[in-house]
Scaffold this motif. Sequence first.
Motif, PDB file in Angstrom:
ATOM      1  N   ALA A  37       0.826  -1.217  -0.002  1.00 31.28           N
ATOM      2  CA  ALA A  37      -0.075   0.094  -0.060  1.00 31.28           C
ATOM      3  C   ALA A  37       0.943   1.186   0.056  1.00 31.28           C
ATOM      4  CB  ALA A  37      -0.774   0.109   1.312  1.00 31.28           C
ATOM      5  N   CYS A  38       1.832   1.391   0.805  1.00 35.03           N
ATOM      6  CA  CYS A  38       2.949   2.443   0.831  1.00 35.03           C
ATOM      7  C   CYS A  38       3.556   2.563  -0.692  1.00 35.03           C
ATOM      8  CB  CYS A  38       3.904   2.202   1.750  1.00 35.03           C
ATOM      9  SG  CYS A  38       3.538   2.363   3.757  1.00 35.03           S
ATOM     10  N   LEU A  39       3.950   1.333  -1.156  1.00 39.23           N
ATOM     11  CA  LEU A  39       4.565   1.568  -2.481  1.00 39.23           C
ATOM     12  C   LEU A  39       3.402   2.169  -3.454  1.00 39.23           C
ATOM     13  CD1 LEU A  39       6.452  -1.670  -2.257  1.00 39.23           C
ATOM     14  CD2 LEU A  39       7.373   0.738  -2.549  1.00 39.23           C
ATOM     15  N   ALA A  40       2.214   1.516  -3.497  1.00 38.37           N
ATOM     16  CA  ALA A  40       1.111   2.048  -4.282  1.00 38.37           C
ATOM     17  C   ALA A  40       1.039   3.682  -4.028  1.00 38.37           C
ATOM     18  CB  ALA A  40      -0.119   1.399  -4.092  1.00 38.37           C
ATOM     19  N   ARG A  41       1.129   4.267  -2.812  1.00 36.26           N
ATOM     20  CA  ARG A  41       1.008   5.619  -2.633  1.00 36.26           C
ATOM     21  C   ARG A  41       2.155   6.363  -3.197  1.00 36.26           C
ATOM     22  NH1 ARG A  41      -2.891   8.874  -2.452  1.00 36.26           N
ATOM     23  NH2 ARG A  41      -2.107  10.672  -1.275  1.00 36.26           N
ATOM     24  N   ALA A  42       3.436   5.782  -3.011  1.00 36.08           N
ATOM     25  CA  ALA A  42       4.543   6.442  -3.852  1.00 36.08           C
ATOM     26  C   ALA A  42       4.474   6.538  -5.165  1.00 36.08           C
ATOM     27  CB  ALA A  42       5.782   5.783  -3.411  1.00 36.08           C
ATOM     28  N   ASN A  43       3.750   5.609  -5.885  1.00 37.59           N
ATOM     29  CA  ASN A  43       3.532   5.670  -7.299  1.00 37.59           C
ATOM     30  C   ASN A  43       2.637   6.837  -7.763  1.00 37.59           C
ATOM     31  OD1 ASN A  43       4.491   3.182  -9.323  1.00 37.59           O
ATOM     32  ND2 ASN A  43       5.195   2.884  -7.294  1.00 37.59           N
ATOM     33  N   HIS A  44       1.504   6.623  -6.695  1.00 37.00           N
ATOM     34  CA  HIS A  44       0.236   7.770  -7.138  1.00 37.00           C
ATOM     35  C   HIS A  44       1.032   9.250  -6.949  1.00 37.00           C
ATOM     36  CE1 HIS A  44      -3.662   9.193  -7.310  1.00 37.00           C
ATOM     37  NE2 HIS A  44      -3.252  10.168  -6.425  1.00 37.00           N
ATOM     38  N   ILE A  45       1.745   9.435  -5.944  1.00 29.96           N
ATOM     39  CA  ILE A  45       2.212  10.899  -5.806  1.00 29.96           C
ATOM     40  C   ILE A  45       3.146  11.003  -6.796  1.00 29.96           C
ATOM     41  CG2 ILE A  45       3.196  12.259  -4.465  1.00 29.96           C
ATOM     42  CD1 ILE A  45       2.274  10.406  -1.873  1.00 29.96           C
ATOM     43  N   ALA A  46       4.053   9.946  -7.229  1.00 30.23           N
ATOM     44  CA  ALA A  46       5.062  10.358  -8.218  1.00 30.23           C
ATOM     45  C   ALA A  46       4.265  10.708  -9.752  1.00 30.23           C
ATOM     46  CB  ALA A  46       5.873   9.053  -8.292  1.00 30.23           C
ATOM     47  N   MET A  47       3.164   9.978  -9.856  1.00 30.40           N
ATOM     48  CA  MET A  47       2.733  10.201 -11.330  1.00 30.40           C
ATOM     49  C   MET A  47       2.067  11.590 -11.143  1.00 30.40           C
ATOM     50  SD  MET A  47       3.479   7.839 -13.254  1.00 30.40           S
ATOM     51  CE  MET A  47       2.620   8.838 -14.591  1.00 30.40           C
ATOM     52  N   GLN A  48       1.704  12.328 -10.362  1.00 30.70           N
ATOM     53  CA  GLN A  48       1.253  13.602 -10.348  1.00 30.70           C
ATOM     54  C   GLN A  48       2.483  14.427 -10.924  1.00 30.70           C
ATOM     55  OE1 GLN A  48      -2.029  13.268  -9.644  1.00 30.70           O
ATOM     56  NE2 GLN A  48      -1.401  11.361  -9.224  1.00 30.70           N
ATOM     57  N   GLY A  49       3.853  14.062 -10.355  1.00 33.79           N
ATOM     58  CA  GLY A  49       4.679  15.024 -10.666  1.00 33.79           C
ATOM     59  C   GLY A  49       5.285  14.579 -12.363  1.00 33.79           C
ATOM     60  N   HIS A  50       5.092  13.241 -12.569  1.00 33.65           N
ATOM     61  CA  HIS A  50       5.314  13.180 -13.871  1.00 33.65           C
ATOM     62  C   HIS A  50       4.573  13.675 -14.852  1.00 33.65           C
ATOM     63  CE1 HIS A  50       8.691  10.109 -14.189  1.00 33.65           C
ATOM     64  NE2 HIS A  50       8.184   9.650 -12.776  1.00 33.65           N
ATOM     65  N   TRP A  51       3.212  13.689 -14.745  1.00 33.97           N
ATOM     66  CA  TRP A  51       2.454  14.262 -15.517  1.00 33.97           C
ATOM     67  C   TRP A  51       2.528  16.174 -15.606  1.00 33.97           C
ATOM     68  CZ3 TRP A  51       0.452  11.384 -18.591  1.00 33.97           C
ATOM     69  CH2 TRP A  51      -0.090  10.189 -18.292  1.00 33.97           C
ATOM     70  N   ALA A  52       2.979  16.547 -14.547  1.00 34.22           N
ATOM     71  CA  ALA A  52       3.253  18.049 -14.396  1.00 34.22           C
ATOM     72  C   ALA A  52       4.579  18.201 -15.111  1.00 34.22           C
ATOM     73  CB  ALA A  52       3.643  18.285 -13.112  1.00 34.22           C
ATOM     74  N   ALA A  53       5.549  17.306 -14.838  1.00 36.92           N
ATOM     75  CA  ALA A  53       6.759  17.412 -15.689  1.00 36.92           C
ATOM     76  C   ALA A  53       6.800  17.391 -17.213  1.00 36.92           C
ATOM     77  CB  ALA A  53       7.835  16.426 -15.439  1.00 36.92           C
ATOM     78  N   ARG A  54       5.836  16.523 -17.756  1.00 33.71           N
ATOM     79  CA  ARG A  54       5.523  16.477 -19.277  1.00 33.71           C
ATOM     80  C   ARG A  54       4.910  17.570 -19.878  1.00 33.71           C
ATOM     81  NH1 ARG A  54       2.650  11.094 -21.389  1.00 33.71           N
ATOM     82  NH2 ARG A  54       4.610  10.409 -21.077  1.00 33.71           N
TER      83      ARG A  54
END
Length: 312
Positions: free
Chosen positions: A45-62
């Motif tokens: 669950a922690c790893l899933a949350r770390a993925n979810h937050i990181a993807m917000q960053g990836h969309w913003a970066a793109r």
Amino acid sequence: MNVNGRLAVVGDPSQLSGVDGEHNPEGLLSALDETRVHKTPYEIACLARANHIAMQGHWAARKTFLDGGSEFEINLAYQQATGQREAQAPYHSIIGVNEHAGTLHYQYYDTEAPARPRSLLIDAGVRFRGYCSDITRTTPGAGERRFAALIQGLEQLQQRLCGMVAPGVEYVAIHRKTHQGIAALLNAAGVVQGVDDETLVEQGVTRAFFPHGIGHFLGVQVHDVSGKKEPPPSDAPFLRLTRTLEAGMVVTIEPGLYIIPSLLDPVLDGPLGKNFNRSVIDELRGCGGIRIEDNVVVTHDGARNLTREAGG
Ligand code: GLY
Ligand code: MN
Ligand code: MN
């Protein structure tokens, strides 16, 4: 730790001189590491949350890249969207625009955007309650049709490789399948002509384009422990994980395809050099490279892709 009259001390060796007990005994350390190999539902669950937050960053970066931002500005956008300071990140984000995308551990952030933004490779994660995500995405610049098609081809390969993740599968087999897939992609994209896929793998051509391993264990460390009970085979010397997959393990699947002059130029000068389409290579040089990296949990009957679940 005092067991059956034996005292073990685990810690930084430089701090242990004069301390009683056996310092960092090998058997104890590897047994402790082994307890980290199969993740609990809480850890997943922690790893899933770390993925979810990181993807917000990836969309913003793109978005920042497509809006003409510099590597520096892309990094700021990633930090803002993830709410994570650089010092908290699991590793220094790799943010490479154009040729820089081909530098595997590119660590600088240009403050000027290039006149013609052709590609963005961003490898960036988030730490949530100690657990890391490790995600890479590659974005083509406007009008980069050939590079966009190559990204799409690598993405399809990456998804097939993620589909291989299941209990009982040798991780090394996924690595080997990657080389076959890269060979097929080089042929399909017209980078190479007149050489079959097996020859491209056997002659080391695919290794010039994809010089690293297909991935590693992921957990509280980005390259988590206990990946190599066996040393890597000679055809995959940099592979960090050589085990048979079991439910509860969490791995990355991160194929890449790069134009790295120091690796590719000797191949171009070698016996297969005449089989390369130089104008295609030259066009791709300016785009640097592609990597697509997801975080995947081995389940009892297959896999869960935490990165795709997070919208990646
Ligand atoms: N970001 C480090 C790695 O992909 O292994
Ligand atoms: Mn990784
Ligand atoms: Mn990575």
